[in-house]
Scaffold this active site. Structure first.
Site, mmCIF file in Angstrom:
data_model
loop_
_atom_site.group_PDB
_atom_site.id
_atom_site.type_symbol
_atom_site.label_atom_id
_atom_site.label_comp_id
_atom_site.label_asym_id
_atom_site.label_seq_id
_atom_site.Cartn_x
_atom_site.Cartn_y
_atom_site.Cartn_z
ATOM 1 N N TRP A 111 8.245 -33.838 39.859
ATOM 2 C CA TRP A 111 8.375 -32.747 40.822
ATOM 3 C C TRP A 111 7.881 -33.175 42.200
ATOM 4 C CZ3 TRP A 111 4.989 -30.073 43.909
ATOM 5 C CH2 TRP A 111 5.506 -28.949 44.547
ATOM 6 N N ALA A 130 12.482 -28.565 37.469
ATOM 7 C CA ALA A 130 11.186 -28.088 36.997
ATOM 8 C C ALA A 130 10.500 -27.161 37.998
ATOM 9 C CB ALA A 130 10.270 -29.271 36.682
ATOM 10 N N ASP A 131 11.109 -26.921 39.143
ATOM 11 C CA ASP A 131 10.493 -26.084 40.163
ATOM 12 C C ASP A 131 10.630 -24.604 39.787
ATOM 13 O OD1 ASP A 131 9.507 -26.269 43.217
ATOM 14 O OD2 ASP A 131 10.684 -24.441 42.888
ATOM 15 N N VAL A 132 9.507 -23.918 39.712
ATOM 16 C CA VAL A 132 9.506 -22.517 39.297
ATOM 17 C C VAL A 132 10.267 -21.651 40.304
ATOM 18 C CG1 VAL A 132 8.043 -20.513 38.841
ATOM 19 C CG2 VAL A 132 7.359 -22.754 38.002
ATOM 20 N N TRP A 172 15.002 -20.988 46.799
ATOM 21 C CA TRP A 172 13.607 -20.678 47.156
ATOM 22 C C TRP A 172 13.556 -19.423 48.012
ATOM 23 C CZ3 TRP A 172 13.365 -26.471 48.219
ATOM 24 C CH2 TRP A 172 12.758 -27.151 47.171
#
Length: 185
Positions: A111, A130-132, A172
């Site tokens: 990440w 994997a970025d929330v 995002w």
């Protein structure tokens, strides 16, 4: 600049933004280069030789945990010894080679390497599975009622190639808490 960005990533792991900023500020007060600032802000840049020269007690006084101390020391050694190539050299690497070079350092995972690809190396086609925030934005934008799987995200993101970094920015923003409107898809 590469050392500074990676060290900042290590320091911020598993901390609130405010706590990480406080700790990083304390470390910058002790281990920054005079006269060298980040091109995107006026903050002084952390220097690997100055961080390496600090004692464990000095690092603990900044609020840095023992595992993060070990990671910072490994990062400083990797930069000083050339185990991590310079930023200029990394610019010539393909994405996988950058990820392999950076993740060879303690405390730097995939990440973190992907964030450097997007924000430091300006790579246009990185999709951090994997970025929330990316996952939550993906779920919101697609109207999913269940948690998206990495495989599902990767398959759908193929349609966004070769601009998956841009798609990540929009995802995002879709979950950004600033209250600003997000442009329609």
């Amino acid at each position: 600049m590469l050392f500074d960005r990676l060290a900042s990533s290590i320091l911020s792991q598993q901390l609130s933004v405010k706590a990480a900023a406080t700790i990083a500020g304390r470390l910058r007060d002790r281990a920054s280069t005079t006269g060298h600032t980040s091109p995107t802000s006026a903050r002084p840049l952390l220097a690997p030789d100055l961080v390496a020269a600090l004692s464990d007690e000095e690092l603990r006084a900044c609020g840095i945990s023992r595992p993060k101390m070990a990671a910072l020391r490994d990062l400083a050694d990797a930069v000083q010894s050339g185990r991590i190539p310079t930023l200029e050299v990394l610019r010539g690497y393909d994405d996988d080679a950058v990820i392999n070079a950076l993740t060879a350092v303690r405390g730097i995972g995939r990440w973190t390497a992907e964030m450097q690809l997007i924000f430091l190396l300006d790579r246009p086609d990185v999709f951090p599975l994997a970025d929330v925030g990316v996952r939550r934005g993906f779920e919101q934008v697609l109207g999913l009622e269940t948690k998206a799987t990495p495989a599902q995200m990767a398959e759908h993101a193929q349609a966004w190639a070769p601009y998956r970094s841009v798609a990540s920015w929009y995802l995002w923003r879709a979950v950004d808490q600033t209250g600003e409107s997000v442009p329609p898809a």
